[in-house]
Design an enzyme around this catalytic site. Sequence first.
Site, mmCIF file in Angstrom:
data_model
loop_
_atom_site.group_PDB
_atom_site.id
_atom_site.type_symbol
_atom_site.label_atom_id
_atom_site.label_comp_id
_atom_site.label_asym_id
_atom_site.label_seq_id
_atom_site.Cartn_x
_atom_site.Cartn_y
_atom_site.Cartn_z
ATOM 1 N N GLU A 93 2.679 -6.601 5.040
ATOM 2 C CA GLU A 93 1.542 -7.359 4.501
ATOM 3 C C GLU A 93 2.013 -8.750 4.085
ATOM 4 O OE1 GLU A 93 0.176 -5.537 0.688
ATOM 5 O OE2 GLU A 93 1.239 -7.327 0.027
ATOM 6 N N CYS A 148 0.535 -0.691 2.575
ATOM 7 C CA CYS A 148 1.899 -0.132 2.522
ATOM 8 C C CYS A 148 2.211 0.880 3.619
ATOM 9 C CB CYS A 148 2.147 0.495 1.157
ATOM 10 S SG CYS A 148 2.063 -0.696 -0.181
ATOM 11 N N THR A 150 6.801 -4.400 -10.202
ATOM 12 C CA THR A 150 7.284 -3.509 -9.139
ATOM 13 C C THR A 150 7.334 -4.127 -7.745
ATOM 14 O OG1 THR A 150 5.023 -2.697 -8.870
ATOM 15 C CG2 THR A 150 6.488 -1.409 -10.307
ATOM 16 N N ARG A 193 -6.732 1.841 -12.647
ATOM 17 C CA ARG A 193 -6.507 3.290 -12.605
ATOM 18 C C ARG A 193 -7.130 3.946 -11.377
ATOM 19 N NH1 ARG A 193 -7.041 5.980 -18.405
ATOM 20 N NH2 ARG A 193 -6.010 7.595 -17.220
ATOM 21 N N THR A 204 -6.476 3.257 -8.523
ATOM 22 C CA THR A 204 -5.436 3.365 -7.494
ATOM 23 C C THR A 204 -4.738 4.732 -7.530
ATOM 24 O OG1 THR A 204 -3.772 2.415 -8.960
ATOM 25 C CG2 THR A 204 -4.926 0.880 -7.524
ATOM 26 N N HIS A 261 5.521 7.775 -0.540
ATOM 27 C CA HIS A 261 5.388 6.352 -0.859
ATOM 28 C C HIS A 261 5.618 6.150 -2.360
ATOM 29 C CE1 HIS A 261 4.165 2.269 -1.103
ATOM 30 N NE2 HIS A 261 3.126 2.549 -1.858
ATOM 31 N N LYS A 304 6.832 7.305 -11.256
ATOM 32 C CA LYS A 304 6.024 8.474 -11.644
ATOM 33 C C LYS A 304 5.182 9.049 -10.505
ATOM 34 C CE LYS A 304 5.298 7.700 -16.587
ATOM 35 N NZ LYS A 304 4.384 7.069 -17.542
ATOM 36 N N ASN A 360 8.845 -1.501 -5.393
ATOM 37 C CA ASN A 360 7.970 -1.029 -4.322
ATOM 38 C C ASN A 360 8.090 -2.002 -3.151
ATOM 39 O OD1 ASN A 360 5.926 -0.230 -2.649
ATOM 40 N ND2 ASN A 360 4.268 -0.565 -4.115
ATOM 41 N N SER A 413 -2.893 1.388 0.907
ATOM 42 C CA SER A 413 -4.166 1.188 0.230
ATOM 43 C C SER A 413 -5.238 0.832 1.236
ATOM 44 C CB SER A 413 -4.044 0.073 -0.807
ATOM 45 O OG SER A 413 -3.285 0.533 -1.899
#
Lengths: 357, 140
Positions: A90, A122, A163, A210, A212, A245, A250, A277, A307
């Site tokens: 990207e 991603c 990240t 959130r 996501t 991924h 977490k 990431n 995404s």
Amino acid sequence: MDQPEGSQLMRPAREVGLIGYGAYVPRFRLPASEVARVWTEGASALPIQEKAVAGLDEDVATMSIEAARNTMARAGIDPTEIRAVWVGSESHPYAVKPTSTIVAEALGAVPNTQAADWQFACKAGTEAVQAAMGFVGSGMARYALAIGMDTAQGRPGDALEYTAGAGGAAFLIGPAEEALAVIEGSYSFVTDTPDFWRRPHEKYPEHGQRFTGEPAYFKHVTTAAQRLLEFTHTTPADYAHAIFHQPNVKFPQRAGKLLGFANEQIEAGLLVGEIGNTYAGSAMIGLTAVLDAAKPGDRILLVSFGSGAGSDAFALRCTPVLAERQGRAPKTRDYIARRTEIDYATYARLRGKLVME
Amino acid sequence: MEISRHWRLQQQRYGLVGEVCPHCDIKIFPPRDVCPNCAGEAKTLFQFSGRGEVYSYTTIYEPPEGFEGNAPYTVAIVKLEEGPMVTAQLTDVDNNRVSIGMPVEMVTRKLREDGKRGMLIYGYKFRPVWSHQSANQLAA
């Protein structure tokens, strides 16, 4: 053999696998505590330890070239045998002009090759792997190169700035009889889910906070993984390693737990805490670290997430030739150990965040 | 800057591709089609290994136009293991850590941008050897 009617498992008529693999991580590291120091006086929880940052002379083209050279060193084949060079990202250096032709030229793979750039947040790199499976599996080509690489950007102060890292991996797909890991099957799960995007000419992406999580990452990753396990008649216990991924530490840990994987199965491929990431490179570079450590016969589950949204899942099985190819290029852990820590000011310079005129 | 000139040079710049003389076997970089040693015709392409050592170097604090964003950076004369000397930027190294005789290896990097709207120019740079070394150690 063709897939039976109605089958959702993707497996080519001719068995294919990975002939070579290679990683790249730039040397600079920005600790997440530096982002917190500048924007929240250190008050925010840190999603990772630190992230990799590209140097002033690096972009997706140069990083792809090094990962691809490592891949070709492991594969040990003549680059003129490659019939496709595909780069998923990207953060392609040009808005219009392929990255893939630059990479193909540098490898010496031109002119008798296909070349294209891929895009799907991603998971742009794992789509290229699936397309390469089709290219090779149909007999159209003997070898195809699929790359996932990014120099990700987050808006200053945004959650993503902690990240958004730089790095990725390249895989040469070819016939199973030459492979260091055979691809036993793949499955994709895709829906229209607006969790993250970037409009044209905008520098930084937007995300649904959130939103996501559950409807985007977890739904796609866990469904893709579960269906692939079902279609291949395997259970988590059959796999030595699983890679999901990794937008933070977490999410993949929780996805693994939800699916029934133990921490020991996901730790070799979980790199986000040390490099951030790497977007299109994230799941793929996790696989390179696993292949560096894997043994012949080991089964590996790989699940990407892009995404927008979707997941590509792969079941792989390592072959006896893996052991002789592991040492032909630097290991992913060698790149992670090559580390120069920078502060936020240097990071701002390297990433072009300073207004010069 | 002329697009055609960059395009003509990209094979040698991206991958350190030079020539070998079919008469006296000397390796030639940059390619010039005539052997500097025996003056015979030499058009056979040769892929250099990319390994060499720093012959001499200097750090640039006042860069020429187009390189301002990278300064300060170190430029070196690198003696390739096959013989020729090339001038190139060093990368992935702190400027105060360079020394004569330091083993280096070629990497392909962005040399510069032709302004905000122009083309991106890629080519060889050199960095302290680490990947070949680690690969060899692992193989041993």
